[in-house]
Design an enzyme around this catalytic site. Sequence first.
Site, PDB file in Angstrom:
ATOM      1  N   HIS A 136     -24.231   2.963 -40.094  1.00 54.46           N
ATOM      2  CA  HIS A 136     -23.608   2.603 -38.894  1.00 54.46           C
ATOM      3  C   HIS A 136     -24.215   1.950 -38.110  1.00 54.46           C
ATOM      4  CE1 HIS A 136     -20.612   4.203 -35.452  1.00 54.46           C
ATOM      5  NE2 HIS A 136     -21.180   3.243 -35.159  1.00 54.46           N
ATOM      6  N   HIS A 175     -24.562  -1.049 -35.099  1.00 57.67           N
ATOM      7  CA  HIS A 175     -24.242  -2.827 -34.278  1.00 57.67           C
ATOM      8  C   HIS A 175     -25.834  -3.097 -34.368  1.00 57.67           C
ATOM      9  CE1 HIS A 175     -21.339   0.044 -32.292  1.00 57.67           C
ATOM     10  NE2 HIS A 175     -22.164   1.119 -32.857  1.00 57.67           N
ATOM     11  N   LEU A 176     -25.181  -4.780 -34.963  1.00 60.77           N
ATOM     12  CA  LEU A 176     -26.052  -5.623 -34.752  1.00 60.77           C
ATOM     13  C   LEU A 176     -26.281  -6.651 -33.980  1.00 60.77           C
ATOM     14  CD1 LEU A 176     -26.837  -6.281 -38.964  1.00 60.77           C
ATOM     15  CD2 LEU A 176     -28.250  -5.000 -37.422  1.00 60.77           C
ATOM     16  N   ARG A 177     -24.343  -6.911 -33.342  1.00 61.91           N
ATOM     17  CA  ARG A 177     -24.660  -7.863 -32.414  1.00 61.91           C
ATOM     18  C   ARG A 177     -23.795  -9.073 -32.754  1.00 61.91           C
ATOM     19  NH1 ARG A 177     -22.711  -3.436 -29.870  1.00 61.91           N
ATOM     20  NH2 ARG A 177     -23.978  -2.537 -28.420  1.00 61.91           N
ATOM     21  N   ASN A 195     -17.345  -4.287 -33.807  1.00 60.85           N
ATOM     22  CA  ASN A 195     -17.358  -4.130 -32.210  1.00 60.85           C
ATOM     23  C   ASN A 195     -17.447  -4.971 -31.576  1.00 60.85           C
ATOM     24  OD1 ASN A 195     -19.356  -3.116 -32.270  1.00 60.85           O
ATOM     25  ND2 ASN A 195     -19.095  -1.316 -30.764  1.00 60.85           N
ATOM     26  N   LYS A 237     -12.579   0.809 -39.165  1.00 61.42           N
ATOM     27  CA  LYS A 237     -13.282   1.630 -38.022  1.00 61.42           C
ATOM     28  C   LYS A 237     -12.262   1.809 -37.061  1.00 61.42           C
ATOM     29  CE  LYS A 237     -16.287   4.062 -35.462  1.00 61.42           C
ATOM     30  NZ  LYS A 237     -17.551   3.411 -34.814  1.00 61.42           N
ATOM     31  N   HIS A 274     -14.868   6.587 -34.679  1.00 55.65           N
ATOM     32  CA  HIS A 274     -15.278   7.350 -33.679  1.00 55.65           C
ATOM     33  C   HIS A 274     -14.045   8.725 -32.915  1.00 55.65           C
ATOM     34  CE1 HIS A 274     -17.291   6.188 -29.465  1.00 55.65           C
ATOM     35  NE2 HIS A 274     -16.873   6.773 -28.574  1.00 55.65           N
ATOM     36  N   HIS A 296     -20.996   9.289 -36.203  1.00 55.21           N
ATOM     37  CA  HIS A 296     -21.864  10.524 -34.329  1.00 55.21           C
ATOM     38  C   HIS A 296     -21.785  11.409 -33.660  1.00 55.21           C
ATOM     39  CE1 HIS A 296     -19.193   7.713 -32.440  1.00 55.21           C
ATOM     40  NE2 HIS A 296     -19.334   7.109 -33.032  1.00 55.21           N
ATOM     41  N   ASP A 334     -26.972   5.056 -35.139  1.00 54.74           N
ATOM     42  CA  ASP A 334     -25.557   4.627 -33.930  1.00 54.74           C
ATOM     43  C   ASP A 334     -26.479   3.183 -32.977  1.00 54.74           C
ATOM     44  OD1 ASP A 334     -23.905   3.395 -32.747  1.00 54.74           O
ATOM     45  OD2 ASP A 334     -23.446   5.183 -31.500  1.00 54.74           O
ATOM     46  N   HIS A 371     -28.028  -2.607 -25.930  1.00 52.89           N
ATOM     47  CA  HIS A 371     -27.690  -3.641 -24.404  1.00 52.89           C
ATOM     48  C   HIS A 371     -29.145  -4.152 -23.780  1.00 52.89           C
ATOM     49  CE1 HIS A 371     -23.266  -1.943 -24.974  1.00 52.89           C
ATOM     50  NE2 HIS A 371     -24.193  -1.437 -25.151  1.00 52.89           N
TER      51      HIS A 371
HETATM   52  C1  NCD Z   1     -21.981   1.413 -29.306  1.00 52.98           C
HETATM   53  C2  NCD Z   1     -21.744   0.121 -28.488  1.00 52.98           C
HETATM   54  O1  NCD Z   1     -22.724  -0.322 -27.266  1.00 52.98           O
HETATM   55  O2  NCD Z   1     -21.541  -1.015 -29.907  1.00 52.98           O
HETATM   56  N1  NCD Z   1     -22.532   2.084 -27.986  1.00 52.98           N
HETATM   57  C3  NCD Z   1     -22.411   3.471 -28.214  1.00 52.98           C
HETATM   58  O3  NCD Z   1     -22.991   4.693 -26.897  1.00 52.98           O
HETATM   59  N2  NCD Z   1     -22.908   4.094 -29.660  1.00 52.98           N
HETATM   60  C4  NCD Z   1     -20.135   1.415 -29.195  1.00 52.98           C
HETATM   61  C5  NCD Z   1     -20.179   3.016 -29.997  1.00 52.98           C
HETATM   62  O4  NCD Z   1     -20.517   2.473 -30.942  1.00 52.98           O
HETATM   63  O5  NCD Z   1     -19.215   3.356 -29.506  1.00 52.98           O
HETATM   64 ZN    ZN Z   2     -21.747   2.845 -32.527  1.00 51.87          ZN
END
Ligand code: NCD
Ligand code: ZN
Length: 350
Positions: free
Chosen positions: A15, A17-19, A43, A105, A143, A181, A254, A258
């Site tokens: 899991h 997030h690579l943006r 996402n 997802k 989620h 998560h 996860d 940011h």
């Molecule tokens: C994730 C994100 O910023 O994309 N943020 C987080 O706090 N985990 C979104 C997510 O996985 O809920």
């Molecule tokens: Zn996530």
Amino acid sequence: MTQQTLIITRPDDWHVHLRDDEAMQAIVGHTARQFARAVIMPNLKPPVTTVALAQAYCARIERALMASGVVKGSFTPLMTLYLTDKTDPDEIIRAHEAGNIVALKLYPAGATTNSDAGVTDLLGKCSKVLEAMQRVGMPLLVHGEVTDPEVDVFDREALFIDRVMIPLRKAFPELKVVFEHITTKDGVDYVRDAAGPIAATITAQHLLYNRNEIFKGGVRPHFYCLPILKRELHRVALVEAATSDSPRFFLGSDSAPHAKGLKENACGCAGCYTAVHALELYATAFERAQKIEKLEAFASFRGPDFYGLPRNTGTVTLKREAYTVPLEVAYGSETLVPLAAGETLPWAMV
Ligand code: NCD
Ligand code: ZN
């Protein structure tokens, strides 16, 4: 004598997030350095809802990997689709046939970052899609938080089990589900004991910290993620699960970058950045529990076993050596503050 090196089969991150664009370019090498494969969250804005969008995103990831100097074939992105009220059941068949798309997802609408396109009524709106997923063996990654604003933010996961998870799995008992998560003892107990194909990912931050960390000496936004950190009793239950012999708990960082300015903000974004030092963080948690020997099963075996994919070949080595987490890492024109920035951890990846 204390153990000085730890050699484990190459791990995967189930899991992350690579943006996209320059944000992805800044960080994709971190995940590729630590892991052989990773499940890439969909996402984006707009979300990755179709096979065509997932393949285009996958191609951008491959280009970013190449530009980061990652050896071709040494890291494999496992793609996911973002489930919406409007997902077409035929899209599941196309995803299944694509080969590199491993899951859908579920974001309950409004639950977290970029989830406005999420599902409003899972069994009401998505039954045909869930049926197709169950038929082809495509896992649903969940989620697991209710989005009812009346519900206390610390109770949203526990309530989700009763309100959504149990009815979902009763209606689709053969559907493979990953409770993503998990953050509570309630989640641990449910996943450990429930019948049928269910598993859960656990992040490093939820193994290392309880909710006090967010408020120590003032508001500390870099410890804010969703689902939010919980009380100590929940952290203890998560550590017990991760370090146990249950095949149902495995690594999902996860990692959710940011930019520093969006975290240190009057309305700071949710997400902890852990891709640059994920294994060091997990090793710290396992070491504190005196269960470092269980790290390999958690990080490298149980994920592929659940997904029905081969385990990786090759190994990574961790050395007992002080590793100081960088205070910031570059993030396009901005910077990121990693989890535990400035802290010293006992294990370093070689
Ligand atoms: C994730 C994100 O910023 O994309 N943020 C987080 O706090 N985990 C979104 C997510 O996985 O809920
Ligand atoms: Zn996530």
